[in-house]
Design a protein around this motif. Structure first.
Motif, PDB file in Angstrom:
ATOM      1  N   VAL A  16     -53.873  42.282-114.932  1.00  0.00           N
ATOM      2  CA  VAL A  16     -54.104  40.855-115.180  1.00  0.00           C
ATOM      3  C   VAL A  16     -53.761  40.054-113.925  1.00  0.00           C
ATOM      4  N   GLU A  17     -52.668  40.445-113.268  1.00  0.00           N
ATOM      5  CA  GLU A  17     -52.278  39.766-112.023  1.00  0.00           C
ATOM      6  C   GLU A  17     -53.399  39.850-110.988  1.00  0.00           C
ATOM      7  N   GLN A  18     -54.026  41.015-110.868  1.00  0.00           N
ATOM      8  CA  GLN A  18     -55.114  41.181-109.905  1.00  0.00           C
ATOM      9  C   GLN A  18     -56.287  40.257-110.225  1.00  0.00           C
ATOM     10  N   LYS A  19     -56.595  40.103-111.507  1.00  0.00           N
ATOM     11  CA  LYS A  19     -57.688  39.213-111.903  1.00  0.00           C
ATOM     12  C   LYS A  19     -57.356  37.755-111.585  1.00  0.00           C
ATOM     13  N   ILE A  20     -56.091  37.377-111.813  1.00  0.00           N
ATOM     14  CA  ILE A  20     -55.664  36.004-111.522  1.00  0.00           C
ATOM     15  C   ILE A  20     -55.767  35.719-110.031  1.00  0.00           C
ATOM     16  N   VAL A  21     -55.271  36.650-109.214  1.00  0.00           N
ATOM     17  CA  VAL A  21     -55.318  36.482-107.758  1.00  0.00           C
ATOM     18  C   VAL A  21     -56.759  36.393-107.290  1.00  0.00           C
ATOM     19  N   ALA A  22     -57.642  37.255-107.842  1.00  0.00           N
ATOM     20  CA  ALA A  22     -59.040  37.248-107.438  1.00  0.00           C
ATOM     21  C   ALA A  22     -59.706  35.923-107.783  1.00  0.00           C
ATOM     22  N   GLU A  23     -59.394  35.394-108.953  1.00  0.00           N
ATOM     23  CA  GLU A  23     -59.980  34.105-109.345  1.00  0.00           C
ATOM     24  C   GLU A  23     -59.469  32.979-108.463  1.00  0.00           C
ATOM     25  N   LEU A  24     -58.170  32.990-108.138  1.00  0.00           N
ATOM     26  CA  LEU A  24     -57.595  31.971-107.252  1.00  0.00           C
ATOM     27  C   LEU A  24     -58.265  32.002-105.888  1.00  0.00           C
ATOM     28  N   GLU A  25     -58.465  33.196-105.343  1.00  0.00           N
ATOM     29  CA  GLU A  25     -59.107  33.315-104.049  1.00  0.00           C
ATOM     30  C   GLU A  25     -60.545  32.828-104.085  1.00  0.00           C
ATOM     31  N   ARG A  26     -61.218  33.066-105.216  1.00  0.00           N
ATOM     32  CA  ARG A  26     -62.616  32.651-105.356  1.00  0.00           C
ATOM     33  C   ARG A  26     -62.741  31.138-105.531  1.00  0.00           C
ATOM     34  N   VAL A  27     -61.836  30.551-106.310  1.00  0.00           N
ATOM     35  CA  VAL A  27     -61.921  29.120-106.624  1.00  0.00           C
ATOM     36  C   VAL A  27     -61.334  28.249-105.525  1.00  0.00           C
ATOM     37  N   LEU A  28     -60.185  28.674-104.966  1.00  0.00           N
ATOM     38  CA  LEU A  28     -59.491  27.857-103.973  1.00  0.00           C
ATOM     39  C   LEU A  28     -59.884  28.232-102.547  1.00  0.00           C
TER      40      LEU A  28
END
Length: 222
Positions: free
Chosen positions: A210-222
């Protein structure tokens, strides 16, 4: 709990609760989030980020403590136009009194002789007097500051909203009532959010996928 909460939203029911809930809900509009709340959250997120970056490698961080300081400073700025400053100074006397007063009030539920020790002024009840007094003085100072300046952020504070509502209906709130509001909404704005954020972070650490998915989304959005 009256020593701590008075006639605030956590300590009343029925019409009194409904009235406070209705007026306070005006704080969380789309416009206020856009023009003010997110700016405060962003500023304090920056402070938290820097605080964590400054931690020496290998040192343990009490994230629950950090989250409590983050949400306390945020609700102070958003709701009362005051920077409590607990992120800058974790030893601030207000923060210590804020935490200890709640602990002592909660312990009354399992201490059958607390009324006697309060009357005698001994033990933790004797200690509580100083903490309650400190919080009341801070609340009184906040109310007087907000009443003296009815423009800008001050007008949009919780106290400002209640004063405006009273004026609209031709009524008034005494200072003691407004002081109770300050403490109740500080508690409401800090504890609930800090506990939720701490639990979320704790759960995320137990689920690396789940942490990996959160980090990936943050990198994509921000």
């Amino acid at each position: 709990l009256a020593d701590l909460l008075g006639s605030g939203i956590f300590n009343v029911d029925g019409a009194a609760w409904h009235s406070q809930r209705k007026i306070a809900s005006q704080m969380f509009t789309h416009n206020k989030f856009k023009t003010h709340i997110w700016h405060v959250v962003g500023r304090n997120c920056g402070k938290v980020t820097q605080l964590l970056l400054d931690v020496p490698p290998g040192e343990v961080v009490d994230l629950f403590n950090v989250m409590n300081r983050f949400t306390l400073d945020t609700i102070g700025s958003v709701g009362f136009a005051r920077d409590i400053g607990s992120l800058d100074n974790p030893e601030t006397p207000f923060l210590k009194s804020f935490d200890r007063a709640q602990q002592i009030a909660a312990l009354r539920f399992i201490a059958p002789v607390w009324r006697l020790t309060r009357w005698l002024g001994i033990g933790q009840e004797g200690e509580a007097r100083g903490h309650f007094r400190s919080l009341q003085e801070y609340s009184h100072e906040t109310v007087q500051m907000l009443k003296a300046d009815s423009s800008g952020e001050t007008r949009d504070s919780f106290v400002g909203l209640f004063v405006q509502s009273a004026q609209k209906h031709g009524t008034s709130f005494d200072d003691r009532y407004l002081q109770d509001l300050v403490l109740n909404f500080l508690i409401a704005g800090r504890d609930t959010t800090a506990q939720s954020m701490s639990w979320i972070l704790g759960l995320v650490t137990q689920h690396p996928e789940v942490e990996q998915k959160i980090v990936a989304e943050l990198e994509r959005v921000l």
